[in-house]
Design an enzyme around this catalytic site. Structure first.
Site, short mmCIF file in Angstrom:
data_model
loop_
_atom_site.label_atom_id
_atom_site.label_comp_id
_atom_site.label_asym_id
_atom_site.label_seq_id
_atom_site.Cartn_x
_atom_site.Cartn_y
_atom_site.Cartn_z
N ARG A 187 0.89 -1.36 -0.35
CA ARG A 187 -0.05 0.36 -0.13
C ARG A 187 1.10 1.53 -0.62
O ARG A 187 0.24 2.44 0.06
CB ARG A 187 -1.00 -0.20 1.28
CG ARG A 187 -2.32 -0.40 1.16
CD ARG A 187 -3.00 0.00 2.09
NE ARG A 187 -4.51 0.11 2.13
CZ ARG A 187 -5.04 -0.80 2.40
NH1 ARG A 187 -5.34 -1.94 2.52
NH2 ARG A 187 -7.08 -0.57 2.45
N ARG A 237 -21.76 -0.54 1.76
CA ARG A 237 -21.21 -2.15 2.80
C ARG A 237 -21.09 -2.74 3.82
O ARG A 237 -21.18 -2.29 4.39
CB ARG A 237 -18.95 -1.72 2.35
CG ARG A 237 -18.76 -3.04 2.77
CD ARG A 237 -17.56 -3.14 1.01
NE ARG A 237 -16.29 -2.61 2.33
CZ ARG A 237 -14.84 -2.74 2.05
NH1 ARG A 237 -14.94 -2.65 0.82
NH2 ARG A 237 -14.23 -1.78 2.71
P1 AMP Z 1 -8.57 -3.51 4.19
O1 AMP Z 1 -9.57 -4.32 4.46
O2 AMP Z 1 -7.38 -3.83 2.73
O3 AMP Z 1 -9.23 -2.11 3.93
O4 AMP Z 1 -7.52 -2.44 4.90
C1 AMP Z 1 -8.04 -1.72 6.70
C2 AMP Z 1 -7.13 -0.74 7.28
O5 AMP Z 1 -6.29 -1.89 7.51
C3 AMP Z 1 -6.41 -0.16 5.93
O6 AMP Z 1 -7.18 1.07 6.23
C4 AMP Z 1 -5.57 0.13 6.72
O7 AMP Z 1 -5.41 0.91 8.34
C5 AMP Z 1 -4.91 -1.15 7.23
N1 AMP Z 1 -4.14 -1.87 6.51
C6 AMP Z 1 -4.55 -3.06 5.49
N2 AMP Z 1 -3.40 -3.14 4.74
C7 AMP Z 1 -2.09 -2.70 4.86
C8 AMP Z 1 -0.95 -1.95 4.59
N3 AMP Z 1 -1.19 -2.87 3.10
N4 AMP Z 1 -0.43 -1.47 5.07
C9 AMP Z 1 -0.74 -0.18 6.10
N5 AMP Z 1 -2.06 -0.22 6.17
C10 AMP Z 1 -3.01 -1.41 6.20
#
Ligand code: AMP
Length: 215
Positions: free
Chosen positions: A88, A127
């Site tokens: 990310r 969602r």
């Molecule tokens: P997601 O379910 O992929 O939308 O992730 C939810 C939250 O988890 C994000 O908004 C970040 O706070 C954290 N997160 C997930 N993946 C990452 C990553 N690769 N790097 C940093 N934070 C992450």
């Protein structure tokens, strides 16, 4: 087959990753799911990650990179994997490229699910996620068979904490600032494939399979 899913939060990466998993039998690894599981289990990692997540910010790179590199060493990743939500940031992408290079390995495809912010905001409002198993739904596009109840485990279906409208706006800002530069990063490596996320699940999956079968 080693795949990275790129795209804004709410663009449907998790849903597409699940379908690819079913077709090719490779695991989908979602860092967001890993953090949510850790929060639920009350681990140190979960405690550290929660504050960042609830505020719509990214968890710091040092808490993410080793975790993913270790996960990719597990047996189920031998045939390949889909990374959903990682990398990310540019430092995360560089850490992944380096870790794979050490094993003479590399990513095969970076799929960018492209969607306008307005469409994302609308989609995120509908969602829902199961409190029990984490399965995702959408009140209009992918409704559960019984309202408010998970088809898979019977758990309660709720709005995810970080899907609240103010947090979604912040997450989109963070996406454009820190994650969107990865599109150019993977384009330069010749791995980028752009998928038009506005087409809907079936048409998008057809486009994704066409890309994956092209190599
Ligand atoms: P997601 O379910 O992929 O939308 O992730 C939810 C939250 O988890 C994000 O908004 C970040 O706070 C954290 N997160 C997930 N993946 C990452 C990553 N690769 N790097 C940093 N934070 C992450």
């Amino acid at each position: 087959m080693k795949i990275i899913m790129l795209g804004a939060p709410g663009a449907g990466k998790g849903t597409y990753a699940k379908q690819i998993t079913q077709k090719y039998g490779i695991p989908a690894i979602s860092t967001g799911d890993i953090f949510r599981e850790n929060i639920k289990a009350g681990t140190e990692l979960g405690k550290k990650a929660k504050g960042y997540m609830d505020a719509g910010n990214l968890v710091p790179d040092e808490l993410v990179c080793d975790l993913v590199v270790d996960r990719l060493k597990q047996d189920d990743c031998k045939k390949g994997y889909i990374l959903d939500g990682f990398p990310r940031t540019i430092p995360q992408a560089e850490a992944l490229t380096e870790a794979l290079k050490k094993q003479d390995d590399g990513i095969d495809f970076a799929l960018e699910i492209n969607m306008a912010d307005e469409a994302i905001i609308e989609r995120m409002a509908g969602r829902r996620v199961c409190k029990g198993c984490g399965a995702t739904y959408h009140i209009v596009n992918i409704p559960p068979k019984k309202e408010g109840i998970c088809d898979e485990c019977g758990g309660e279906i709720v709005l995810r904490d970080d899907d609240a409208p103010e947090t979604v706006k912040k997450r989109l800002e963070v996406y454009h600032e820190q994650t969107a530069p990865l599109i150019e990063y993977y384009d330069k490596l010749g791995l980028l494939n752009v998928i038009d996320g506005s087409k809907g699940l079936e048409a998008c999956m057809a486009d994704i399979y066409a890309v994956l079968e092209s190599k």
